[in-house]
Design a protein around this motif. Structure first.
Motif, mmCIF file in Angstrom:
data_model
loop_
_atom_site.group_PDB
_atom_site.id
_atom_site.type_symbol
_atom_site.label_atom_id
_atom_site.label_comp_id
_atom_site.label_asym_id
_atom_site.label_seq_id
_atom_site.Cartn_x
_atom_site.Cartn_y
_atom_site.Cartn_z
ATOM 1 N N GLU A 37 74.891 55.288 1.857
ATOM 2 C CA GLU A 37 73.899 55.289 2.436
ATOM 3 C C GLU A 37 73.531 53.945 1.860
ATOM 4 O OE1 GLU A 37 70.861 57.336 -0.253
ATOM 5 O OE2 GLU A 37 69.573 55.983 0.142
ATOM 6 N N VAL A 38 72.675 52.714 3.395
ATOM 7 C CA VAL A 38 72.827 51.445 3.048
ATOM 8 C C VAL A 38 71.293 50.503 1.904
ATOM 9 C CG1 VAL A 38 71.738 49.467 4.510
ATOM 10 C CG2 VAL A 38 72.696 51.352 5.698
ATOM 11 N N ARG A 39 71.908 50.089 1.713
ATOM 12 C CA ARG A 39 71.309 49.330 -0.284
ATOM 13 C C ARG A 39 70.670 47.848 -0.045
ATOM 14 N NH1 ARG A 39 71.701 52.362 -4.747
ATOM 15 N NH2 ARG A 39 70.630 54.619 -3.442
ATOM 16 N N LYS A 40 71.628 46.989 1.110
ATOM 17 C CA LYS A 40 71.425 45.561 1.208
ATOM 18 C C LYS A 40 71.925 44.858 2.704
ATOM 19 C CE LYS A 40 71.406 41.444 -0.401
ATOM 20 N NZ LYS A 40 72.351 40.726 -2.666
ATOM 21 N N ILE A 41 71.684 44.639 3.401
ATOM 22 C CA ILE A 41 71.750 44.453 4.764
ATOM 23 C C ILE A 41 72.087 42.566 4.409
ATOM 24 C CG2 ILE A 41 71.794 43.943 7.124
ATOM 25 C CD1 ILE A 41 70.106 46.707 6.942
ATOM 26 N N ASP A 42 72.666 42.049 5.165
ATOM 27 C CA ASP A 42 72.738 40.737 4.985
ATOM 28 C C ASP A 42 73.058 39.943 6.035
ATOM 29 O OD1 ASP A 42 73.570 37.286 5.192
ATOM 30 O OD2 ASP A 42 74.779 37.859 3.505
ATOM 31 N N LEU A 43 72.606 39.991 7.394
ATOM 32 C CA LEU A 43 72.547 39.608 8.934
ATOM 33 C C LEU A 43 73.797 38.349 8.728
ATOM 34 C CD1 LEU A 43 69.758 40.435 10.880
ATOM 35 C CD2 LEU A 43 72.197 41.811 10.619
ATOM 36 N N ALA A 44 72.783 37.178 8.061
ATOM 37 C CA ALA A 44 73.222 35.676 8.136
ATOM 38 C C ALA A 44 74.824 35.989 7.611
ATOM 39 C CB ALA A 44 72.801 34.843 7.378
ATOM 40 N N GLY A 45 75.307 36.777 6.053
ATOM 41 C CA GLY A 45 76.320 36.738 5.856
ATOM 42 C C GLY A 45 77.550 37.612 6.634
ATOM 43 N N GLN A 46 76.888 38.649 7.141
ATOM 44 C CA GLN A 46 77.363 39.855 7.917
ATOM 45 C C GLN A 46 78.292 40.668 7.096
ATOM 46 O OE1 GLN A 46 79.606 38.027 11.466
ATOM 47 N NE2 GLN A 46 80.710 40.036 11.926
ATOM 48 N N LYS A 47 77.419 41.156 6.228
ATOM 49 C CA LYS A 47 77.600 41.671 5.211
ATOM 50 C C LYS A 47 76.613 43.105 5.205
ATOM 51 C CE LYS A 47 78.265 38.612 1.889
ATOM 52 N NZ LYS A 47 78.005 37.707 0.908
ATOM 53 N N ILE A 48 77.395 44.470 4.032
ATOM 54 C CA ILE A 48 76.581 45.389 3.940
ATOM 55 C C ILE A 48 76.596 45.753 3.583
ATOM 56 C CG2 ILE A 48 77.450 46.900 5.647
ATOM 57 C CD1 ILE A 48 75.425 48.062 6.355
ATOM 58 N N THR A 49 75.413 46.399 1.606
ATOM 59 C CA THR A 49 76.260 46.929 0.478
ATOM 60 C C THR A 49 75.480 48.287 1.106
ATOM 61 O OG1 THR A 49 75.149 45.181 -0.700
ATOM 62 C CG2 THR A 49 75.582 46.642 -1.737
ATOM 63 N N LEU A 50 76.499 48.980 0.271
ATOM 64 C CA LEU A 50 76.364 50.617 0.611
ATOM 65 C C LEU A 50 76.740 51.098 -0.262
ATOM 66 C CD1 LEU A 50 78.245 51.003 4.097
ATOM 67 C CD2 LEU A 50 76.535 50.536 3.161
ATOM 68 N N ARG A 51 76.345 52.824 -0.779
ATOM 69 C CA ARG A 51 76.199 53.396 -1.876
ATOM 70 C C ARG A 51 77.201 54.293 -0.815
ATOM 71 N NH1 ARG A 51 74.423 58.337 -3.044
ATOM 72 N NH2 ARG A 51 72.366 58.186 -2.462
ATOM 73 N N HIS A 52 78.677 54.227 -1.414
ATOM 74 C CA HIS A 52 79.139 54.922 -0.309
ATOM 75 C C HIS A 52 80.116 55.998 -1.314
ATOM 76 C CE1 HIS A 52 83.644 53.631 -2.231
ATOM 77 N NE2 HIS A 52 82.385 52.238 -2.196
ATOM 78 N N GLY A 53 80.393 57.126 -0.282
ATOM 79 C CA GLY A 53 81.214 57.987 -1.464
ATOM 80 C C GLY A 53 82.458 58.108 -1.415
#
Ligand SMILES: [Cu+2]
Length: 107
Positions: free
Chosen positions: A40-56
């Motif tokens: 599930e997406v928690r945060k998206i950082d387009l400029a930094g090309q990063k994504i924070t996910l809560r993952h299984g």
């Protein structure tokens, strides 16, 4: 008797690759979908090309469920993805970094 046994073994050895090749060729879509993990997406950082996910659990990299930031192999993967979305994704370990190489919205 020996000849018959050899003929039987050769026969089955030749037959198996033929049967094995058929489902593999027809099943490419399932092959791509199978290794994807849930998150599930928690945060998206387009400029930094990063994504924070809560993952299984991530079997591909041996990781238990948690929330963490991932690098993204291609910024285009983040297009159409929003915070709160349920996603399916693929992670690759690249040195000490974990990089999302595939990302798609899940229903
Ligand atoms: Cu993690």
């Amino acid at each position: 008797m020996k000849n018959l046994l050899i003929a039987t073994l050769l026969g089955s050895a030749l037959a198996f690759p033929v049967y094995a090749a058929q489902p593999a060729a027809a099943d490419t879509s399932a092959e791509v979908a199978a290794p994807l993990s849930q998150g599930e997406v928690r945060k998206i950082d387009l400029a930094g090309q990063k994504i924070t996910l809560r993952h299984g659990p991530l079997k591909s990299v041996g990781m238990p469920p948690m929330t963490m930031a991932f690098g993204v192999s291609d910024a285009a993967l983040l297009e159409g993805i929003s915070v709160g979305d349920k996603v399916r994704f693929q992670v690759e370990q690249q040195g000490s970094r974990y990089v999302v190489t595939e990302l798609q919205a899940a229903e």
